[in-house]
Motif scaffolding. Structure first.
Motif, PDB file in Angstrom:
ATOM      1  N   LYS A   1       0.821  -1.209   0.000  1.00  0.00           N
ATOM      2  CA  LYS A   1       0.000   0.000   0.000  1.00  0.00           C
ATOM      3  C   LYS A   1       0.857   1.262   0.000  1.00  0.00           C
ATOM      4  O   LYS A   1       0.329   2.367  -0.006  1.00  0.00           O
ATOM      5  N   GLY A   2       2.171   1.104   0.055  1.00  0.00           N
ATOM      6  CA  GLY A   2       3.067   2.254   0.092  1.00  0.00           C
ATOM      7  C   GLY A   2       3.268   2.825   1.483  1.00  0.00           C
ATOM      8  O   GLY A   2       3.805   3.914   1.647  1.00  0.00           O
ATOM      9  N   GLU A   3       2.868   2.068   2.507  1.00  0.00           N
ATOM     10  CA  GLU A   3       3.010   2.515   3.892  1.00  0.00           C
ATOM     11  C   GLU A   3       4.366   2.067   4.440  1.00  0.00           C
ATOM     12  O   GLU A   3       4.822   0.955   4.141  1.00  0.00           O
ATOM     13  N   ILE A   4       4.977   2.916   5.246  1.00  0.00           N
ATOM     14  CA  ILE A   4       6.250   2.570   5.880  1.00  0.00           C
ATOM     15  C   ILE A   4       5.964   1.575   7.002  1.00  0.00           C
ATOM     16  O   ILE A   4       5.226   1.877   7.932  1.00  0.00           O
ATOM     17  N   VAL A   5       6.538   0.376   6.891  1.00  0.00           N
ATOM     18  CA  VAL A   5       6.367  -0.620   7.953  1.00  0.00           C
ATOM     19  C   VAL A   5       7.640  -0.772   8.775  1.00  0.00           C
ATOM     20  O   VAL A   5       7.597  -1.318   9.875  1.00  0.00           O
ATOM     21  N   LEU A   6       8.767  -0.289   8.233  1.00  0.00           N
ATOM     22  CA  LEU A   6      10.016  -0.346   8.982  1.00  0.00           C
ATOM     23  C   LEU A   6      10.906   0.796   8.530  1.00  0.00           C
ATOM     24  O   LEU A   6      10.991   1.081   7.337  1.00  0.00           O
ATOM     25  N   LYS A   7      11.512   1.456   9.503  1.00  0.00           N
ATOM     26  CA  LYS A   7      12.549   2.444   9.215  1.00  0.00           C
ATOM     27  C   LYS A   7      13.719   2.128  10.127  1.00  0.00           C
ATOM     28  O   LYS A   7      13.552   1.961  11.326  1.00  0.00           O
ATOM     29  N   GLU A   8      14.893   2.037   9.533  1.00  0.00           N
ATOM     30  CA  GLU A   8      16.111   1.749  10.285  1.00  0.00           C
ATOM     31  C   GLU A   8      17.123   2.845  10.001  1.00  0.00           C
ATOM     32  O   GLU A   8      17.338   3.198   8.847  1.00  0.00           O
ATOM     33  N   THR A   9      17.704   3.398  11.053  1.00  0.00           N
ATOM     34  CA  THR A   9      18.669   4.480  10.893  1.00  0.00           C
ATOM     35  C   THR A   9      20.040   4.063  11.423  1.00  0.00           C
ATOM     36  O   THR A   9      20.747   4.872  12.008  1.00  0.00           O
ATOM     37  N   LYS A  10      20.371   2.818  11.188  1.00  0.00           N
ATOM     38  CA  LYS A  10      21.683   2.314  11.578  1.00  0.00           C
ATOM     39  C   LYS A  10      22.004   1.105  10.718  1.00  0.00           C
ATOM     40  O   LYS A  10      21.159   0.584  10.000  1.00  0.00           O
ATOM     41  N   THR A  11      23.232   0.674  10.813  1.00  0.00           N
ATOM     42  CA  THR A  11      23.690  -0.501  10.083  1.00  0.00           C
ATOM     43  C   THR A  11      23.066  -1.749  10.680  1.00  0.00           C
ATOM     44  O   THR A  11      22.919  -1.852  11.888  1.00  0.00           O
ATOM     45  N   ARG A  12      22.700  -2.662   9.805  1.00  0.00           N
ATOM     46  CA  ARG A  12      22.198  -3.944  10.285  1.00  0.00           C
ATOM     47  C   ARG A  12      22.448  -5.009   9.234  1.00  0.00           C
ATOM     48  O   ARG A  12      22.775  -4.692   8.102  1.00  0.00           O
ATOM     49  N   ASP A  13      22.245  -6.250   9.612  1.00  0.00           N
ATOM     50  CA  ASP A  13      22.306  -7.365   8.677  1.00  0.00           C
ATOM     51  C   ASP A  13      20.935  -7.462   8.018  1.00  0.00           C
ATOM     52  O   ASP A  13      19.965  -7.896   8.646  1.00  0.00           O
ATOM     53  N   TRP A  14      20.842  -7.028   6.768  1.00  0.00           N
ATOM     54  CA  TRP A  14      19.553  -6.990   6.079  1.00  0.00           C
ATOM     55  C   TRP A  14      19.112  -8.358   5.573  1.00  0.00           C
ATOM     56  O   TRP A  14      17.981  -8.512   5.123  1.00  0.00           O
ATOM     57  N   ASN A  15      19.971  -9.340   5.658  1.00  0.00           N
ATOM     58  CA  ASN A  15      19.601 -10.670   5.189  1.00  0.00           C
ATOM     59  C   ASN A  15      19.336 -11.622   6.361  1.00  0.00           C
ATOM     60  O   ASN A  15      19.371 -12.821   6.203  1.00  0.00           O
ATOM     61  N   ASP A  16      19.038 -11.067   7.536  1.00  0.00           N
ATOM     62  CA  ASP A  16      18.784 -11.926   8.690  1.00  0.00           C
ATOM     63  C   ASP A  16      17.366 -12.495   8.641  1.00  0.00           C
ATOM     64  O   ASP A  16      16.546 -12.118   7.802  1.00  0.00           O
ATOM     65  N   ALA A  17      17.087 -13.412   9.537  1.00  0.00           N
ATOM     66  CA  ALA A  17      15.795 -14.108   9.565  1.00  0.00           C
ATOM     67  C   ALA A  17      14.633 -13.139   9.788  1.00  0.00           C
ATOM     68  O   ALA A  17      13.566 -13.288   9.183  1.00  0.00           O
ATOM     69  N   GLU A  18      14.824 -12.144  10.655  1.00  0.00           N
ATOM     70  CA  GLU A  18      13.754 -11.188  10.962  1.00  0.00           C
ATOM     71  C   GLU A  18      13.305 -10.431   9.699  1.00  0.00           C
ATOM     72  O   GLU A  18      12.102 -10.318   9.428  1.00  0.00           O
ATOM     73  N   ILE A  19      14.244  -9.932   8.920  1.00  0.00           N
ATOM     74  CA  ILE A  19      13.900  -9.172   7.710  1.00  0.00           C
ATOM     75  C   ILE A  19      13.319 -10.095   6.648  1.00  0.00           C
ATOM     76  O   ILE A  19      12.332  -9.748   5.992  1.00  0.00           O
ATOM     77  N   ASN A  20      13.888 -11.279   6.481  1.00  0.00           N
ATOM     78  CA  ASN A  20      13.340 -12.221   5.505  1.00  0.00           C
ATOM     79  C   ASN A  20      11.908 -12.612   5.845  1.00  0.00           C
ATOM     80  O   ASN A  20      11.055 -12.690   4.963  1.00  0.00           O
ATOM     81  N   THR A  21      11.636 -12.818   7.131  1.00  0.00           N
ATOM     82  CA  THR A  21      10.273 -13.152   7.567  1.00  0.00           C
ATOM     83  C   THR A  21       9.332 -11.979   7.304  1.00  0.00           C
ATOM     84  O   THR A  21       8.214 -12.174   6.800  1.00  0.00           O
ATOM     85  N   LEU A  22       9.764 -10.770   7.643  1.00  0.00           N
ATOM     86  CA  LEU A  22       8.947  -9.584   7.396  1.00  0.00           C
ATOM     87  C   LEU A  22       8.630  -9.434   5.913  1.00  0.00           C
ATOM     88  O   LEU A  22       7.489  -9.211   5.529  1.00  0.00           O
ATOM     89  N   LEU A  23       9.648  -9.548   5.067  1.00  0.00           N
ATOM     90  CA  LEU A  23       9.422  -9.389   3.622  1.00  0.00           C
ATOM     91  C   LEU A  23       8.482 -10.461   3.081  1.00  0.00           C
ATOM     92  O   LEU A  23       7.600 -10.163   2.275  1.00  0.00           O
ATOM     93  N   GLU A  24       8.652 -11.696   3.520  1.00  0.00           N
ATOM     94  CA  GLU A  24       7.757 -12.784   3.063  1.00  0.00           C
ATOM     95  C   GLU A  24       6.314 -12.478   3.474  1.00  0.00           C
ATOM     96  O   GLU A  24       5.386 -12.686   2.685  1.00  0.00           O
ATOM     97  N   LYS A  25       6.131 -11.993   4.691  1.00  0.00           N
ATOM     98  CA  LYS A  25       4.791 -11.644   5.160  1.00  0.00           C
ATOM     99  C   LYS A  25       4.199 -10.526   4.290  1.00  0.00           C
ATOM    100  O   LYS A  25       3.032 -10.601   3.868  1.00  0.00           O
TER     101      LYS A  25
END
Length: 187
Positions: A159-183
């Motif tokens: 829908k174009g809504e911001i569901v996550l904003k991160e203002t620091k370095t992180r591992d973008w390929n971790d389980a949490e992000i993969n789960t979020l994207l799949e959802k």
């Protein structure tokens, strides 16, 4: 001897003030004092389509576009504001590349190079074998959208809504992000 110590102290104080006023160190201190979470929430609530209206020149195989078109695409969007001059940005690039390789067919990736020259960031991308699409802004970025910290990353739902904003370095390929994207992809 006392006079030398006073001069050294004065130089240290001046350098410290300059660092606070003109570098990300000052932004980090301000955010710690005021509470970064509060600032982020207020800024993000005020982002409108006009804030996303940024003309983008495509690099690394990407076509020219506008950020608002990605927001309105009906697809999940990963937006990362970065620069090859930024050590934390460079640090997270391998994980963004891995995420792009696994999700690039289902998620729109928009890496926006800020305060960087195409010759410099294209050489960086080529040297490291990064294939994700990179864009250079060619129109002004609104005050609300301009990152105050680098890197800054947004994930938008369909829908174009911001569901996550991160203002620091992180591992973008971790389980949490993969789960979020799949959802988000299944929504």
């Amino acid at each position: 001897m006392k006079k030398n110590n006073q001069i050294i102290l004065a130089v240290v104080v001046v350098i410290g003030l300059i660092a606070i006023m003109f570098t990300p160190i000052g932004t980090a201190i301000k955010n710690m004092i005021e509470g970064e979470d509060h600032l982020v929430a207020v800024r993000d609530e005020n982002l409108s389509d006009s804030d996303f209206d940024i003309d983008l020149l495509g690099h690394n195989g990407a076509s020219n576009s506008n950020l608002v078109d990605f927001k309105k695409s009906g697809e999940v969007v990963f937006i990362n504001f970065w620069g090859s001059w930024c050590p934390p940005c460079v640090e997270e690039m391998p994980s963004i590349q891995k995420l792009y390789e696994s999700k690039g067919q289902k998620v729109k990736f928009v890496l926006v190079a800020i305060q960087d020259k195409p010759k410099t960031f294209n050489a960086f991308l080529q040297k490291n074998g990064y294939t994700m699409p990179v864009y250079e802004p060619t129109s002004p970025i609104s005050v609300n959208m301009m990152p105050h910290v680098f890197p800054t990353t947004y994930i938008l739902n369909k829908k174009g809504e911001i569901v996550l904003k991160e203002t620091k370095t992180r591992d973008w390929n971790d389980a949490e992000i993969n789960t979020l994207l799949e959802k988000l992809i299944k929504e």
